[in-house]
Motif scaffolding. Structure first.
Motif, PDB file in Angstrom:
ATOM      1  N   PRO A 133      -5.071  -0.236  28.079  1.00 22.88           N
ATOM      2  CA  PRO A 133      -5.005  -1.114  29.262  1.00 22.88           C
ATOM      3  C   PRO A 133      -4.467  -2.502  28.966  1.00 22.88           C
ATOM      4  N   THR A 134      -4.727  -3.023  27.770  1.00 24.40           N
ATOM      5  CA  THR A 134      -4.244  -4.365  27.426  1.00 24.40           C
ATOM      6  C   THR A 134      -3.065  -4.326  26.450  1.00 24.40           C
ATOM      7  N   GLN A 135      -2.477  -3.135  26.251  1.00 26.03           N
ATOM      8  CA  GLN A 135      -1.296  -2.963  25.391  1.00 26.03           C
ATOM      9  C   GLN A 135      -1.504  -3.590  24.009  1.00 26.03           C
ATOM     10  N   ARG A 136      -2.541  -3.142  23.340  1.00 25.26           N
ATOM     11  CA  ARG A 136      -2.835  -3.656  22.011  1.00 25.26           C
ATOM     12  C   ARG A 136      -1.834  -3.135  20.985  1.00 25.26           C
ATOM     13  N   HIS A 137      -1.652  -3.908  19.930  1.00 27.31           N
ATOM     14  CA  HIS A 137      -0.759  -3.519  18.841  1.00 27.31           C
ATOM     15  C   HIS A 137      -1.583  -2.942  17.691  1.00 27.31           C
ATOM     16  N   LEU A 138      -1.135  -1.819  17.170  1.00 25.78           N
ATOM     17  CA  LEU A 138      -1.785  -1.198  16.029  1.00 25.78           C
ATOM     18  C   LEU A 138      -1.194  -1.786  14.755  1.00 25.78           C
ATOM     19  N   ARG A 139      -2.024  -2.487  13.999  1.00 18.40           N
ATOM     20  CA  ARG A 139      -1.579  -3.109  12.746  1.00 18.40           C
ATOM     21  C   ARG A 139      -1.713  -2.070  11.634  1.00 18.40           C
ATOM     22  N   MET A 140      -0.598  -1.493  11.245  1.00 19.23           N
ATOM     23  CA  MET A 140      -0.600  -0.357  10.330  1.00 19.23           C
ATOM     24  C   MET A 140      -0.642  -0.792   8.869  1.00 19.23           C
ATOM     25  N   LEU A 141      -1.359  -0.021   8.065  1.00 17.84           N
ATOM     26  CA  LEU A 141      -1.418  -0.231   6.617  1.00 17.84           C
ATOM     27  C   LEU A 141      -0.482   0.766   5.954  1.00 17.84           C
ATOM     28  N   GLY A 142       0.534   0.264   5.224  1.00 17.17           N
ATOM     29  CA  GLY A 142       1.542   1.130   4.629  1.00 17.17           C
ATOM     30  C   GLY A 142       1.536   1.092   3.118  1.00 17.17           C
ATOM     31  N   ALA A 143       2.147   2.114   2.516  1.00 19.77           N
ATOM     32  CA  ALA A 143       2.265   2.186   1.057  1.00 19.77           C
ATOM     33  C   ALA A 143       3.234   1.129   0.561  1.00 19.77           C
ATOM     34  N   ASP A 144       3.085   0.749  -0.719  1.00 25.09           N
ATOM     35  CA  ASP A 144       3.946  -0.296  -1.271  1.00 25.09           C
ATOM     36  C   ASP A 144       5.412   0.086  -1.262  1.00 25.09           C
ATOM     37  N   LEU A 145       5.722   1.400  -1.306  1.00 23.63           N
ATOM     38  CA  LEU A 145       7.111   1.850  -1.275  1.00 23.63           C
ATOM     39  C   LEU A 145       7.810   1.407   0.006  1.00 23.63           C
ATOM     40  N   VAL A 146       7.078   1.377   1.119  1.00 28.25           N
ATOM     41  CA  VAL A 146       7.670   0.984   2.395  1.00 28.25           C
ATOM     42  C   VAL A 146       8.249  -0.424   2.310  1.00 28.25           C
ATOM     43  N   PHE A 147       7.535  -1.320   1.661  1.00 25.31           N
ATOM     44  CA  PHE A 147       7.938  -2.728   1.623  1.00 25.31           C
ATOM     45  C   PHE A 147       8.942  -3.019   0.504  1.00 25.31           C
ATOM     46  N   GLN A 148       9.214  -2.021  -0.319  1.00 21.37           N
ATOM     47  CA  GLN A 148      10.221  -2.174  -1.361  1.00 21.37           C
ATOM     48  C   GLN A 148      11.602  -1.751  -0.895  1.00 21.37           C
ATOM     49  N   LEU A 149      11.685  -1.038   0.228  1.00 19.53           N
ATOM     50  CA  LEU A 149      12.969  -0.567   0.723  1.00 19.53           C
ATOM     51  C   LEU A 149      13.697  -1.681   1.464  1.00 19.53           C
ATOM     52  N   PRO A 150      14.987  -1.848   1.213  1.00 22.95           N
ATOM     53  CA  PRO A 150      15.738  -2.895   1.924  1.00 22.95           C
ATOM     54  C   PRO A 150      15.778  -2.620   3.426  1.00 22.95           C
ATOM     55  N   LEU A 151      15.692  -3.658   4.202  1.00 26.32           N
ATOM     56  CA  LEU A 151      15.710  -3.639   5.666  1.00 26.32           C
ATOM     57  C   LEU A 151      14.456  -2.992   6.242  1.00 26.32           C
ATOM     58  N   ILE A 152      14.107  -1.783   5.778  1.00 28.57           N
ATOM     59  CA  ILE A 152      12.930  -1.102   6.303  1.00 28.57           C
ATOM     60  C   ILE A 152      11.676  -1.915   6.026  1.00 28.57           C
ATOM     61  N   GLY A 153      11.568  -2.466   4.808  1.00 30.13           N
ATOM     62  CA  GLY A 153      10.405  -3.275   4.477  1.00 30.13           C
ATOM     63  C   GLY A 153      10.295  -4.508   5.348  1.00 30.13           C
ATOM     64  N   GLU A 154      11.430  -5.150   5.624  1.00 23.72           N
ATOM     65  CA  GLU A 154      11.429  -6.344   6.470  1.00 23.72           C
ATOM     66  C   GLU A 154      11.029  -6.002   7.899  1.00 23.72           C
ATOM     67  N   LEU A 155      11.566  -4.897   8.425  1.00 24.64           N
ATOM     68  CA  LEU A 155      11.217  -4.474   9.783  1.00 24.64           C
ATOM     69  C   LEU A 155       9.748  -4.057   9.865  1.00 24.64           C
ATOM     70  N   ALA A 156       9.246  -3.452   8.788  1.00 27.16           N
ATOM     71  CA  ALA A 156       7.836  -3.057   8.774  1.00 27.16           C
ATOM     72  C   ALA A 156       6.939  -4.286   8.894  1.00 27.16           C
ATOM     73  N   ARG A 157       7.257  -5.333   8.138  1.00 26.54           N
ATOM     74  CA  ARG A 157       6.482  -6.577   8.229  1.00 26.54           C
ATOM     75  C   ARG A 157       6.537  -7.169   9.631  1.00 26.54           C
ATOM     76  N   LYS A 158       7.728  -7.189  10.206  1.00 23.28           N
ATOM     77  CA  LYS A 158       7.892  -7.797  11.526  1.00 23.28           C
ATOM     78  C   LYS A 158       7.199  -6.988  12.614  1.00 23.28           C
ATOM     79  N   SER A 159       7.020  -5.690  12.392  1.00 23.73           N
ATOM     80  CA  SER A 159       6.339  -4.863  13.388  1.00 23.73           C
ATOM     81  C   SER A 159       4.822  -4.883  13.233  1.00 23.73           C
ATOM     82  N   GLY A 160       4.325  -5.647  12.273  1.00 24.92           N
ATOM     83  CA  GLY A 160       2.877  -5.795  12.129  1.00 24.92           C
ATOM     84  C   GLY A 160       2.263  -5.013  10.996  1.00 24.92           C
TER      85      GLY A 160
END
Length: 326
Positions: A133-160
């Motif tokens: 009802p209030t359009q909450r954002h799910l703050r996801m916990l990801g593996a370290d590999l996600v944040f090591q990938l170029p572009l994908i890691g940056e987008l992952a951070r920006k998406s929460g």
């Protein structure tokens, strides 16, 4: 000599205005695209206005980014709309149990993990945002590999998203955020197709300790449909080690068809949020009791496993073609 006869010019006739009776209907001008309904035109205008507003905010710097790198303006205006096309048009995800997510305050959403590529986490985030009802954002916990990938890691951070570790999870929960975790990790997402919908081990229960320390309820989440998007038939381990990946999957279409093989299959999806498991009222320092943590971890895992079996029994066919309801 005969005089030339002068022929007078005729006055140009002025058009006589049409007489319209009061009861006569005047037809409105035909639109340039009669096949486009007005609602679609209005939707296009709203999207255009939203895009212009987004660009203005970015140029003026009128947006905020939190300590984890979450850019809500970018997420809502760019990232979520792109994911929503897959969510609504390709998988056509069905959602139930949204009422079990808190209206505000902290909660830890614990879900099964599958699909070879972690699309299930992204679809769960859209399910939370678009159905809450209030359009909450799910703050996801990801593996370290996600944040090591170029572009994908940056987008992952920006998406929460942030690193799957207890300190980050506890900081988010203490701030009243809705946090998502996938305890199976690569063991779940990279399991072979023959083991589909069989939950792997839930690690050491670190997510339970974070929930106990912050008093946040645990909401089990069951995702059906992700197992079939990239059926993993084999694993090219030497190539995986060369690329620094946990596995290199072989599916019916990849790598045989190259980039076309990366298109996920249009499986039927259902995401269900179960009844929350309370972590309040336990003894002080309950998170330090390994037996309590183990039992609560096993309870959450068993809850999700039984929900998967129930949803699979109701689903019927595994696939649906886009554009066909059932």
């Amino acid at each position: 000599m005969q005089e030339a006869q002068v022929i007078p010019l005729r006055a140009a006739r002025r058009p006589i205005p049409a007489q319209v009776r009061p009861d006569e209907h005047i037809a409105e001008p035909t639109p340039l695209r009669p096949d486009v309904p007005p609602s679609q035109v209005d939707g296009l205008s709203q999207r255009l206005a939203g895009a212009v507003g987004f660009l203005r905010r970015r140029i003026a710097g009128d947006y905020t980014v939190d300590e984890f790198g979450f850019d809500q303006d970018l997420t809502d205006a760019v990232l979520y709309p792109a994911l929503r096309l897959m969510y609504e048009r390709w998988f056509r995800v069905e959602v139930s149990g949204v009422e079990h997510l808190p209206a505000d305050g902290a909660a830890l959403v614990v879900s099964n993990h599958s699909g070879t590529v972690p699309i299930d986490a992204l679809m769960t985030a859209i399910a939370v945002h678009d159905n809450h009802p209030t359009q909450r954002h799910l703050r996801m916990l990801g593996a370290d590999l996600v944040f090591q990938l170029p572009l994908i890691g940056e987008l992952a951070r920006k998406s929460g998203q942030t690193l799957a570790c207890n300190p980050d999870a506890e900081r988010l929960l203490s701030s009243g955020e809705l946090v998502g975790v996938w305890p199976e990790g690569f063991k779940g997402i990279g399991k072979p197709f023959r083991d589909r919908y069989k939950l792997q081990r839930f690690g050491r229960g670190g997510f339970v300790s974070a929930a106990l320390r912050t008093g946040a309820p645990i909401v089990p989440c069951s995702v059906v449909g992700a197992e079939e998007i990239y059926p993993k038939l084999a694993d090219l381990k030497p190539l995986a080690r060369l690329l620094g990946l946990p596995y290199f999957p072989v599916t019916p279409l990849f790598p045989l068809l190259g980039p076309l093989g990366a298109i996920p299959l249009p499986s039927k999806w259902h995401i269900e949020f179960g009844e929350p498991i309370s972590t309040e009222g336990l003894a002080p320092l309950a998170e330090e009791d390994p037996m309590l943590v183990f039992n609560l971890t096993d309870q959450v895992r068993e809850n999700i496993q039984q929900s998967l079996y129930r949803l699979l029994a109701k689903r019927g066919s595994s696939f649906r073609l886009p554009g066909i309801s059932q």
